[in-house]
Write a protein that holds these residues in place. Structure first.
Motif, PDB file in Angstrom:
ATOM      1  N   ASP B 369      41.118   6.263  64.960  1.00  0.00           N
ATOM      2  CA  ASP B 369      41.713   5.047  65.965  1.00  0.00           C
ATOM      3  C   ASP B 369      40.375   4.836  66.753  1.00  0.00           C
ATOM      4  N   PHE B 370      39.491   5.930  67.224  1.00  0.00           N
ATOM      5  CA  PHE B 370      38.223   5.777  67.735  1.00  0.00           C
ATOM      6  C   PHE B 370      37.344   4.772  66.896  1.00  0.00           C
ATOM      7  N   VAL B 371      37.325   5.281  65.608  1.00  0.00           N
ATOM      8  CA  VAL B 371      36.277   4.685  64.811  1.00  0.00           C
ATOM      9  C   VAL B 371      36.448   3.078  64.654  1.00  0.00           C
ATOM     10  N   VAL B 372      37.723   2.832  64.615  1.00  0.00           N
ATOM     11  CA  VAL B 372      37.633   1.315  64.458  1.00  0.00           C
ATOM     12  C   VAL B 372      37.804   0.415  65.892  1.00  0.00           C
ATOM     13  N   VAL B 373      38.062   1.202  66.763  1.00  0.00           N
ATOM     14  CA  VAL B 373      38.122   0.393  68.262  1.00  0.00           C
ATOM     15  C   VAL B 373      36.579   0.497  68.927  1.00  0.00           C
TER      16      VAL B 373
END
Lengths: 376, 376
Positions: B369-373
């Motif tokens: 999730d972190f990678v895409v936000v």
């Protein structure tokens, strides 16, 4: 006692004092005289080359083509070529070392290929770093295909070396890769030293030997033991075979340094006084500078002048010949010749403490002899 | 649902459509919402950095200094610095993957360090090949220390990566090194593709994705599995974790490509329209060119003109903004946003087929999730 087509020579190395033979080894080992070194080198080439080519074929375009050019399998236009693949001492050693562990020579093949891949990775990168435009009588990769391809294909060959070993999937392959990694780190250290020495006026004999041990000794050490490691030899045996290879490498490099100044251009394929033209701080030079005395001091003054000269490339044959004569007068040639013999003796002696078939020992010894008597 | 200091964000990736949340994952996994991603990244840094520094300290001078400069531990004058070490996603993944195999995170540390060494080897060489003068807001190594040091230190980091793993001396270390070698080969292939695409007018979406999979996916795949391999996981488990990491890498790269055009310079530390200025054929561009329609065709004409322009560097903000607007109009931005979501979903789904502690799964998911936000 005559030399074969690939320079397989007489038992007792007679470098520099050509024709003379110097009894440096015990008579018990003269079985080495009977070894056909050309056949030994040819066997290494024959067994390793197909596997090496198969490995290089795995590279994605255009890296496969660039690598094939580097190895001399194709020319710059992509046509098949039959280039000079070098003396192939390393593959021969890797196969022999499998036999030293009582295994078939074929057991050493992945090791031979991995060592050749690492060797050629270092050539690709070193040629670029050093700005060398020629290798094995052909333009270097960075010259033909550009710096990026030289970096990239070098990286790829390094990775392939690990791949070829580790895909064996055995504990021995892990051990062999670890030793190869150590040798590769030494290669890199040696190149770092070589580069830093270029910017210095003086390099000691010890520094020169350390650098040559890293650049030449470490990978020959690995080649001399990797087949045995793949064949299940213990670490003690592998270490001793490494010792043989390391000192063989130092002997090899001492001879190379002699050929770099006094070699016959017809045989070496290099220019006359090649290393002097490149201002290399090779063993004969550093030994001559360290010797002291009038010739040594005069040489030091001249080389210090040369370092500042902007016209160095246009120096005449006579000017280089005068420098070579001073190096010889200061004792640099004789010292390096003795150094080659000394390292050869340590290498051959190391073999004594490894149990191996007598025939294999004779072959290792014959390869060591070949390395010091070669003319190219 | 607010982002932490390191950008740890809400469960549902809302890239491009900031503020909106898109329900792409089953509600069973909302445990990921509770994960402190900043703490996860910090743990990776804290455990891996000392071992990384110890490894780099083994390098002979001046390579140790050059490497320390590259990592941001010292400045160009050799003074201690506290540089931007990057997001440290890879070390966090390597530690988590050890936990996925039921082992302590520390088991993954040599894997985390080896992956970081390979990553930085590739940065050193790529920056030189690409002529990039800046990295992480600082001059690149080749710019400060010269091309030879960039090649040499890159080689040394690659060798160190193998060393750090193989000195463990275990069967697992051999398996991990083999996987890392495969990832490194992919990195090299990706860079070769990147270079060849630069000389072409058109690159297909598939080619771009393949290149990004090689350049970004393969090493994140290795990072996501290497701790598990070192912890004794079987090949099936490792392959599935690699699948998670590979698609995470593609999601990461899609977001990177969006930030490279529409990113906030304050957050990314890059110029406005950074990738457009570098004429990068990134995903939004190739997707826009492939889309067809008036905006796509107009964009193709303009970029073809740009490629011939000798005044490209002096283009105004407005001119780049016009190109970005055309890419968006042709659908390149929306396609890439969807692609990031699609790859994110495949990554998270892959986790389903590996048995692992629920807490570890939540952490893997939160990292995805972190990678895409992320905004930088």
């Amino acid at each position: 006692m005559s030399a074969g087509p690939h320079g397989a020579g007489p038992r007792n190395p007679g470098i520099a004092t050509r024709g003379e033979t110097v009894p440096t080894v015990p008579p018990a080992e003269t079985a080495a005289d009977a070894v056909d070194v050309s056949a030994l080198l040819e066997r290494g080439r024959t067994l390793a080359t197909p596997v090496l080519r198969e490995a290089v074929d795995r590279l994605a375009p255009p890296m496969d083509t660039v690598a094939a050019y580097h190895f001399g399998w194709i020319d710059a236009e992509g046509n098949p070529a039959d280039g000079d693949g070098g003396k192939a001492v390393r593959p021969a050693l890797a196969l022999l070392s499998a036999q030293a562990a009582g295994r078939a020579p074929e057991v050493g093949v992945p090791g031979a290929v991995a060592v050749e891949l690492v060797h050629n990775f270092s050539l690709l990168h070193d040629d670029l770093m050093d700005g060398d435009e020629q290798r094995r009588h052909r333009d270097t990769v960075w010259k033909v295909h550009g710096p990026a391809q030289a970096i990239l294909v070098g990286d790829a060959l390094f990775a392939l070396a690990n791949e070829v070993l580790l895909e064996l999937g055995t504990v021995e392959a892990g051990r062999a890769t670890r030793r190869l990694t150590r040798a590769t780190r030494a290669l890199i250290d040696g190149q770092a030293q070589d580069i830093s020495y270029e910017h210095r006026d003086r390099v000691s004999v010890e520094e020169c030997l350390e650098m040559e041990g890293n650049k030449t000794g470490a990978l020959l050490a690995c080649a001399s033991s990797i087949g045995a490691v793949l064949g299940g030899a213990d670490d003690g045996t592998a270490d001793t075979l490494e010792k043989y290879g390391y000192h063989l490498g130092l002997a090899f490099q001492a001879v190379d340094d002699l050929l770099g100044i006094w070699g016959d251009p017809e045989a070496t394929g290099k220019q006359t006084w090649s290393d002097l033209r490149q201002r290399k701080k090779s063993l004969p030079v550093v030994a001559a500078l360290a010797a002291g005395g009038p010739a040594s001091e005069r040489l030091g003054e001249i080389l210090a002048e040369d370092a500042k000269s902007s016209d160095f490339e246009n120096f005449s044959e006579e000017e280089f010949a005068a420098r070579a004569a001073l190096i010889e007068e200061a004792g640099g040639r004789e010292w390096t010749t003795q150094e080659a013999r000394r390292q050869h003796a340590i290498a051959v002696e190391a073999l004594e403490s490894v149990r191996m078939p007598q025939e294999v020992r004779a072959q290792f010894t014959a390869l060591a002899d070949f390395v010091v008597v070669r003319k190219r």
